[in-house]
Design a protein around this motif. Structure first.
Motif, PDB file in Angstrom:
ATOM      1  N   GLY A  38      13.033 -31.427  52.604  1.00  0.00           N
ATOM      2  CA  GLY A  38      12.979 -32.656  51.815  1.00  0.00           C
ATOM      3  C   GLY A  38      12.589 -32.516  50.365  1.00  0.00           C
ATOM      4  N   ARG A  39      11.934 -31.419  49.997  1.00  0.00           N
ATOM      5  CA  ARG A  39      11.422 -31.300  48.627  1.00  0.00           C
ATOM      6  C   ARG A  39      11.904 -30.010  47.975  1.00  0.00           C
ATOM      7  NH1 ARG A  39       6.983 -34.848  48.080  1.00  0.00           N
ATOM      8  NH2 ARG A  39       7.824 -36.818  48.868  1.00  0.00           N
ATOM      9  N   SER A  40      12.686 -30.124  46.909  1.00  0.00           N
ATOM     10  CA  SER A  40      13.217 -28.946  46.226  1.00  0.00           C
ATOM     11  C   SER A  40      12.108 -28.155  45.551  1.00  0.00           C
ATOM     12  CB  SER A  40      14.270 -29.364  45.205  1.00  0.00           C
ATOM     13  OG  SER A  40      13.716 -30.212  44.215  1.00  0.00           O
ATOM     14  N   ASP A  41      11.077 -28.827  45.005  1.00  0.00           N
ATOM     15  CA  ASP A  41       9.998 -28.107  44.337  1.00  0.00           C
ATOM     16  C   ASP A  41       9.210 -27.250  45.334  1.00  0.00           C
ATOM     17  OD1 ASP A  41       9.067 -30.389  45.608  1.00  0.00           O
ATOM     18  OD2 ASP A  41       7.455 -30.750  44.163  1.00  0.00           O
ATOM     19  N   TYR A  42       9.073 -27.743  46.570  1.00  0.00           N
ATOM     20  CA  TYR A  42       8.389 -26.964  47.604  1.00  0.00           C
ATOM     21  C   TYR A  42       9.216 -25.731  47.966  1.00  0.00           C
ATOM     22  CZ  TYR A  42       5.782 -25.882  51.863  1.00  0.00           C
ATOM     23  OH  TYR A  42       5.031 -25.252  52.822  1.00  0.00           O
ATOM     24  N   ARG A  43      10.539 -25.910  48.090  1.00  0.00           N
ATOM     25  CA  ARG A  43      11.417 -24.777  48.392  1.00  0.00           C
ATOM     26  C   ARG A  43      11.329 -23.716  47.305  1.00  0.00           C
ATOM     27  NH1 ARG A  43      15.022 -28.906  49.816  1.00  0.00           N
ATOM     28  NH2 ARG A  43      16.213 -28.626  47.893  1.00  0.00           N
ATOM     29  N   GLN A  44      11.337 -24.158  46.047  1.00  0.00           N
ATOM     30  CA  GLN A  44      11.269 -23.212  44.941  1.00  0.00           C
ATOM     31  C   GLN A  44       9.946 -22.459  44.928  1.00  0.00           C
ATOM     32  OE1 GLN A  44      12.093 -25.533  41.452  1.00  0.00           O
ATOM     33  NE2 GLN A  44      14.155 -26.084  42.133  1.00  0.00           N
ATOM     34  N   GLY A  45       8.839 -23.181  45.206  1.00  0.00           N
ATOM     35  CA  GLY A  45       7.543 -22.519  45.270  1.00  0.00           C
ATOM     36  C   GLY A  45       7.480 -21.512  46.396  1.00  0.00           C
ATOM     37  N   LEU A  46       8.084 -21.862  47.535  1.00  0.00           N
ATOM     38  CA  LEU A  46       8.121 -20.949  48.673  1.00  0.00           C
ATOM     39  C   LEU A  46       8.928 -19.700  48.348  1.00  0.00           C
ATOM     40  CD1 LEU A  46       7.372 -20.498  51.655  1.00  0.00           C
ATOM     41  CD2 LEU A  46       9.476 -21.702  52.276  1.00  0.00           C
ATOM     42  N   LEU A  47      10.058 -19.897  47.667  1.00  0.00           N
ATOM     43  CA  LEU A  47      10.885 -18.756  47.286  1.00  0.00           C
ATOM     44  C   LEU A  47      10.161 -17.856  46.289  1.00  0.00           C
ATOM     45  CD1 LEU A  47      14.426 -20.372  46.963  1.00  0.00           C
ATOM     46  CD2 LEU A  47      13.748 -18.567  48.553  1.00  0.00           C
ATOM     47  N   ARG A  48       9.382 -18.454  45.368  1.00  0.00           N
ATOM     48  CA  ARG A  48       8.620 -17.645  44.415  1.00  0.00           C
ATOM     49  C   ARG A  48       7.589 -16.772  45.129  1.00  0.00           C
ATOM     50  NH1 ARG A  48       9.037 -22.283  41.039  1.00  0.00           N
ATOM     51  NH2 ARG A  48       7.064 -23.091  41.858  1.00  0.00           N
ATOM     52  N   ARG A  49       6.940 -17.352  46.146  1.00  0.00           N
ATOM     53  CA  ARG A  49       5.959 -16.567  46.901  1.00  0.00           C
ATOM     54  C   ARG A  49       6.639 -15.449  47.691  1.00  0.00           C
ATOM     55  NH1 ARG A  49       3.705 -21.782  47.530  1.00  0.00           N
ATOM     56  NH2 ARG A  49       4.691 -22.068  49.579  1.00  0.00           N
ATOM     57  N   LEU A  50       7.819 -15.765  48.242  1.00  0.00           N
ATOM     58  CA  LEU A  50       8.537 -14.748  49.008  1.00  0.00           C
ATOM     59  C   LEU A  50       9.013 -13.608  48.109  1.00  0.00           C
ATOM     60  CD1 LEU A  50      10.662 -16.941  51.450  1.00  0.00           C
ATOM     61  CD2 LEU A  50       8.750 -15.458  52.039  1.00  0.00           C
ATOM     62  N   THR A  51       9.484 -13.941  46.906  1.00  0.00           N
ATOM     63  CA  THR A  51      10.003 -12.904  46.013  1.00  0.00           C
ATOM     64  C   THR A  51       8.903 -11.983  45.512  1.00  0.00           C
ATOM     65  OG1 THR A  51       9.859 -14.475  44.160  1.00  0.00           O
ATOM     66  CG2 THR A  51      12.009 -14.214  45.238  1.00  0.00           C
TER      67      THR A  51
END
Length: 231
Positions: free
Chosen positions: A199-212
């Motif tokens: 539901g939240r693009s900003d949450y997805r982006q933050g999650l991807l930053r942590r994964l990277t």
């Protein structure tokens, strides 16, 4: 055309359809995984089941009585559009239940209930994420989460999970067995996280930053997704 000062246009209809699909998937998850495996529901739905078990109160009545003050309270902090979308969202819970029962959806019973909790958490979380995308709610703790987010900047996933823990703790004291409690808690955690991932693009982006930070090879993919979502 306007209703309660809300423009009823193609975007409103699109969001309403996304909302109804999301609610349908949520109810489907309850039918497929929760009921046949004797798990507890989360949020207000779970509280309604609890009141039925302890006091014999019809779950529909409990659901209505809890949601009325939430909608009144939410009217002060949420937009008319959010409220106007949330009303059919709450009503669709009962409608979808009737549809699935009429269609003979009986659910899947697992020999190991942890699979039921896992699949319920994923599917119901995706469903809630679609509801978040629509900018509506289906009442209950999701509506409360939106109110607290708007008013005091609470995290929606934390509100959802906190509400679930309270309901599950009360259920454990009355009718829920300890193994089923643990599996339902897992389901509720997955639900709260999947709702934000979808539901939240900003949450997805933050999650991807942590994964990277752990997997540098994902950096290119994360940048591509960010660029697509920014268009």
């Amino acid at each position: 055309m306007t209703l309660l000062n809300v423009k009823i246009d193609k975007y409103f209809i699109r969001d309403l359809l996304i909302l109804l699909i999301g609610v349908g998937l949520y109810v489907l998850s309850v039918q497929l995984f929760v009921i046949p495996n004797r798990l507890a529901s989360n949020g207000v739905a779970g509280f309604s089941v609890l009141m039925d078990f302890v006091f014999g109160i019809n779950p529909a009545i409990t659901f209505l009585l809890v949601n009325i003050p939430l909608f009144i309270f939410g009217r002060k902090y949420l937009s008319s559009r959010e409220i106007l979308l949330s009303i059919p969202g709450a009503a669709a819970m009962s409608i979808w239940m009737i549809i699935f029962e009429a269609a003979g959806v009986t659910g899947i019973q697992f020999s190991n209930i942890i699979f039921a909790g896992f699949f319920d958490g994923i599917l119901s979380g995706v469903a809630a994420g679609l509801v978040v995308i629509s900018e509506g709610t289906f009442g209950g703790t999701l509506l409360l989460g939106r109110i607290l987010e708007e008013k005091w900047s609470f995290k929606v996933d934390r509100v959802l999970f906190s509400g679930d823990v309270i309901v599950l703790s009360l259920s454990l004291l009355t009718y829920l067995t300890l193994p089923n409690f643990a599996v339902t808690l897992l389901s509720c955690y997955l639900f709260s996280k999947m709702a934000l991932i979808v539901g939240r693009s900003d949450y997805r982006q933050g999650l991807l930053r942590r994964l990277t930070s752990f997997f540098p090879l994902l950096q290119f993919e994360a940048q591509s997704i960010k660029e697509r979502e920014g268009r």
